[in-house]
Scaffold this active site. Structure first.
Site, short mmCIF file in Angstrom:
data_model
loop_
_atom_site.label_atom_id
_atom_site.label_comp_id
_atom_site.label_asym_id
_atom_site.label_seq_id
_atom_site.Cartn_x
_atom_site.Cartn_y
_atom_site.Cartn_z
N TYR A 17 -12.75 -1.67 -3.24
CA TYR A 17 -13.20 -1.81 -1.85
C TYR A 17 -14.72 -1.63 -1.71
CZ TYR A 17 -8.40 -1.99 -0.05
OH TYR A 17 -7.11 -2.37 0.25
N ASN B 257 -2.12 0.00 7.00
CA ASN B 257 -1.58 -1.28 7.46
C ASN B 257 -0.72 -2.01 6.44
OD1 ASN B 257 -3.63 -2.02 5.79
ND2 ASN B 257 -4.80 -3.17 7.31
N LYS C 166 0.82 -1.21 0.00
CA LYS C 166 0.00 0.00 0.00
C LYS C 166 0.86 1.27 0.00
CE LYS C 166 -3.94 -2.33 2.23
NZ LYS C 166 -4.89 -2.30 3.39
N HIS D 168 -2.10 -5.45 1.46
CA HIS D 168 -3.39 -6.12 1.23
C HIS D 168 -3.12 -7.59 0.96
CE1 HIS D 168 -7.38 -7.00 -0.39
NE2 HIS D 168 -6.76 -7.67 -1.35
N GLU E 185 -9.62 -9.92 -7.80
CA GLU E 185 -8.67 -8.82 -7.54
C GLU E 185 -7.47 -8.88 -8.49
OE1 GLU E 185 -9.96 -8.56 -2.82
OE2 GLU E 185 -7.95 -9.27 -3.33
P1 IDP Z 1 -8.02 -6.77 5.63
O1 IDP Z 1 -7.21 -5.84 4.77
O2 IDP Z 1 -7.20 -7.34 6.76
O3 IDP Z 1 -8.73 -7.84 4.84
P2 IDP Z 1 -10.62 -5.46 5.89
O4 IDP Z 1 -11.50 -5.59 7.08
O5 IDP Z 1 -11.00 -6.18 4.64
O6 IDP Z 1 -9.13 -5.89 6.35
O7 IDP Z 1 -10.47 -3.90 5.61
C1 IDP Z 1 -9.89 -3.45 4.39
C2 IDP Z 1 -8.95 -2.32 4.72
O8 IDP Z 1 -9.71 -1.21 5.24
C3 IDP Z 1 -7.91 -2.61 5.80
O9 IDP Z 1 -6.80 -3.31 5.34
C4 IDP Z 1 -7.57 -1.21 6.27
O10 IDP Z 1 -6.68 -0.55 5.37
C5 IDP Z 1 -8.94 -0.52 6.22
N1 IDP Z 1 -9.63 -0.59 7.50
C6 IDP Z 1 -10.22 -1.68 8.05
N2 IDP Z 1 -10.77 -1.39 9.24
C7 IDP Z 1 -10.52 -0.08 9.47
C8 IDP Z 1 -10.84 0.83 10.55
O11 IDP Z 1 -11.46 0.46 11.55
N3 IDP Z 1 -10.40 2.11 10.40
C9 IDP Z 1 -9.71 2.55 9.30
N4 IDP Z 1 -9.40 1.73 8.27
C10 IDP Z 1 -9.79 0.44 8.36
MG MG Z 2 -10.27 -7.73 3.48
#
Ligand code: IDP
Ligand code: MG
Length: 139
Positions: A51, A114, A11, A117, A128
């Site tokens: 997304y 984070n 990312k 992905h 994807e």
């Molecule tokens: P993942 O990437 O571990 O699968 P997902 O729940 O699918 O997690 O969420 C997609 C992305 O959305 C996350 O990787 C993160 O960048 C963002 N995200 C998820 N939860 C939050 C939150 O509570 N606050 C801000 N961003 C979030």
């Molecule tokens: Mg996810």
């Protein structure tokens, strides 16, 4: 049956901080073969579509802003049990909950920013991967 491909993005925060090399090193060391890879930047429309499943969530606007603010490295990876093994390698969504040695534990700043992905199912890995790459770009 588990297929052998998954899709990842390093990312914008990973690219900004100069972590591309270190993260690719961990991916290689974990036995994944790179099937396709490129440095690219998502448009707002791309990120909203990628997304779309999260479009009702309170963080959706922040997520789209983050994912479009600079280049990413998009890649398709191959390994036996690729989806599950890659999710294990990257760690929990929130780096505070991620296991020691995982990519998110090492390189993610927060639950929002984070670092990486990883597809969450074989079906989404295929969708994807096809979102970012044509057949001619896969090796
Ligand atoms: P993942 O990437 O571990 O699968 P997902 O729940 O699918 O997690 O969420 C997609 C992305 O959305 C996350 O990787 C993160 O960048 C963002 N995200 C998820 N939860 C939050 C939150 O509570 N606050 C801000 N961003 C979030
Ligand atoms: Mg996810």
């Amino acid at each position: 049956m588990a297929t052998n491909r998954t899709f990842t993005m390093l990312k914008p925060d990973s690219v900004e901080k100069g972590h591309i090399g270190a993260i690719l090193e961990k991916i290689n060391a974990s036995g994944f073969r790179i099937v396709a890879m490129k440095l690219t930047q998502m448009t707002k429309q791309d990120a909203e579509a990628f997304y779309a499943i999260h479009n009702e969530r309170p963080f959706f606007g922040e997520l789209v802003e983050y994912m479009t603010r600079g280049p990413i490295v998009a890649a398709i990876l191959e390994k036996e049990n690729a989806v599950e093994d890659f999710r294990t390698l990257i760690g929990a969504t929130n780096p505070a909950d991620a296991a020691e040695g995982t990519i998110r534990k090492l390189y993610a700043a927060s639950i929002g920013e984070n670092a990486v992905h990883g597809s969450d199912s074989d079906e989404n890995a295929a969708i994807e991967g096809a979102f970012h790459f044509s057949g001619r770009e896969m090796f």
